[in-house]
Design a protein around this motif. Sequence first.
Motif, PDB file in Angstrom:
ATOM      1  N   VAL A   1      35.029  32.470  36.754  1.00  0.00           N
ATOM      2  CA  VAL A   1      34.391  33.871  35.875  1.00  0.00           C
ATOM      3  C   VAL A   1      35.615  34.598  35.472  1.00  0.00           C
ATOM      4  CG1 VAL A   1      33.103  35.702  35.643  1.00  0.00           C
ATOM      5  CG2 VAL A   1      31.922  33.545  36.514  1.00  0.00           C
ATOM      6  N   ASP A   2      36.438  35.047  36.473  1.00  0.00           N
ATOM      7  CA  ASP A   2      37.551  36.094  36.192  1.00  0.00           C
ATOM      8  C   ASP A   2      38.957  35.134  35.600  1.00  0.00           C
ATOM      9  OD1 ASP A   2      36.003  37.778  37.369  1.00  0.00           O
ATOM     10  OD2 ASP A   2      37.205  38.558  39.017  1.00  0.00           O
TER      11      ASP A   2
ATOM     12  N   GLY B   1      36.350  40.110  44.260  1.00  0.00           N
ATOM     13  CA  GLY B   1      36.749  40.396  43.003  1.00  0.00           C
ATOM     14  C   GLY B   1      37.712  41.464  42.600  1.00  0.00           C
TER      15      GLY B   1
ATOM     16  N   ARG C   1      26.945  38.039  47.509  1.00  0.00           N
ATOM     17  CA  ARG C   1      27.044  38.875  46.449  1.00  0.00           C
ATOM     18  C   ARG C   1      28.189  39.974  46.514  1.00  0.00           C
ATOM     19  NH1 ARG C   1      22.107  40.872  45.496  1.00  0.00           N
ATOM     20  NH2 ARG C   1      21.572  39.206  44.299  1.00  0.00           N
TER      21      ARG C   1
ATOM     22  N   GLU D   1      29.199  45.570  37.316  1.00  0.00           N
ATOM     23  CA  GLU D   1      29.264  45.081  36.039  1.00  0.00           C
ATOM     24  C   GLU D   1      29.359  43.515  36.148  1.00  0.00           C
ATOM     25  OE1 GLU D   1      33.256  46.143  34.739  1.00  0.00           O
ATOM     26  OE2 GLU D   1      32.883  48.213  34.352  1.00  0.00           O
ATOM     27  N   ARG D   2      29.124  43.039  37.325  1.00  0.00           N
ATOM     28  CA  ARG D   2      28.769  41.485  37.783  1.00  0.00           C
ATOM     29  C   ARG D   2      27.557  41.240  37.853  1.00  0.00           C
ATOM     30  NH1 ARG D   2      33.518  39.035  38.868  1.00  0.00           N
ATOM     31  NH2 ARG D   2      35.203  40.269  39.473  1.00  0.00           N
ATOM     32  N   SER D   3      27.310  39.919  37.432  1.00  0.00           N
ATOM     33  CA  SER D   3      25.799  39.498  37.438  1.00  0.00           C
ATOM     34  C   SER D   3      25.437  39.346  39.067  1.00  0.00           C
ATOM     35  CB  SER D   3      25.981  37.962  37.007  1.00  0.00           C
ATOM     36  OG  SER D   3      24.765  37.345  37.145  1.00  0.00           O
TER      37      SER D   3
ATOM     38  N   ARG E   1      31.415  38.820  47.164  1.00  0.00           N
ATOM     39  CA  ARG E   1      32.138  38.113  45.724  1.00  0.00           C
ATOM     40  C   ARG E   1      32.596  39.487  45.352  1.00  0.00           C
ATOM     41  NH1 ARG E   1      28.659  37.632  41.179  1.00  0.00           N
ATOM     42  NH2 ARG E   1      27.864  39.334  42.201  1.00  0.00           N
ATOM     43  N   ASP E   2      31.748  40.483  45.272  1.00  0.00           N
ATOM     44  CA  ASP E   2      32.446  41.719  44.581  1.00  0.00           C
ATOM     45  C   ASP E   2      33.613  42.328  45.310  1.00  0.00           C
ATOM     46  OD1 ASP E   2      30.088  41.699  43.169  1.00  0.00           O
ATOM     47  OD2 ASP E   2      28.983  43.340  44.023  1.00  0.00           O
TER      48      ASP E   2
ATOM     49  N   LEU F   1      33.687  32.883  41.373  1.00  0.00           N
ATOM     50  CA  LEU F   1      34.489  33.987  40.875  1.00  0.00           C
ATOM     51  C   LEU F   1      35.660  33.790  40.329  1.00  0.00           C
ATOM     52  CD1 LEU F   1      34.931  37.086  41.451  1.00  0.00           C
ATOM     53  CD2 LEU F   1      35.982  36.767  43.651  1.00  0.00           C
TER      54      LEU F   1
ATOM     55  N   ASP G   1      29.442  46.047  42.711  1.00  0.00           N
ATOM     56  CA  ASP G   1      29.932  45.972  41.220  1.00  0.00           C
ATOM     57  C   ASP G   1      29.024  45.970  40.454  1.00  0.00           C
ATOM     58  OD1 ASP G   1      31.615  45.688  39.126  1.00  0.00           O
ATOM     59  OD2 ASP G   1      33.122  44.282  39.889  1.00  0.00           O
TER      60      ASP G   1
END
Length: 247
Positions: free
Chosen positions: A90-91, A63, A56, A26-28, A59-60, A87, A24
């Motif tokens: 943040v979301d 998400g 990571r 758009e994610r850090s 996590r994506d 996650l 993703d």
Amino acid sequence: MSSGGEAGVKVDKTEALAQLLSADAERSRDEPEIAANIGAQLQHMGLSTWSISVQRRLRDALGRLKPKRVIEVGGGIGHRSAWIYDLFTVDGFTPERYDIIENGAKFAVILHRLMTRFEAESYTKIVVGVLDALVGETLAWKAASSTGLEVGDAPIQPEADAIIVDGISASRAKNVELMLPFLATGGVLFTLEPDMPVGDVKEDDEDGMALVDGFNAWIELIQSCNETHHIGFMPLFGGTLVAMVKK
């Protein structure tokens, strides 16, 4: 991917899992601070964990799914759990329930500390015990509940939209097989492909033979699950992330 069902987003059974397992943008890409601190602690303790690349990408995927019910097998001291909690933070997303299963009571104390740090007591259940026994007790609870008997709470939630399975390589296939029946319709099970044995292993090498047997069990599991599940593989630095969803 399509909407509907219990989780926020479901995987379309006619699609490959490549989109789910893709990065993703758009994610850090940075590791969350709390997870990084736990990762450093793991190194001091001589314990292993999934690589940042794998964490990571998991996590994506989570998400995108936004699962309402999550089970994590093998919480350890909470490195992966910290990624998952971050996650949610943040979301601004709160699941209905998040079960973290850990075999050791000592690690459970650390997990409890992590849970309170993220103020996640309302939806987190830390379950201490051997996975085989917990699964057996939960399946027995489910059978009793189907008859209308009042039998209290199940050790593990009987269905989940996302299941993350860890454990030593030798038992990875066994753990996945135990947890597959807990997948809700459209839910996804994530795991890391076990280590492949390298070189010749002597019959008196118990650890080496356990690794060989575990990898053979993994190959057999994948072959059998091809009939019942869509399976996606994503090679990453530090291992191959695997995702499974019922056909």
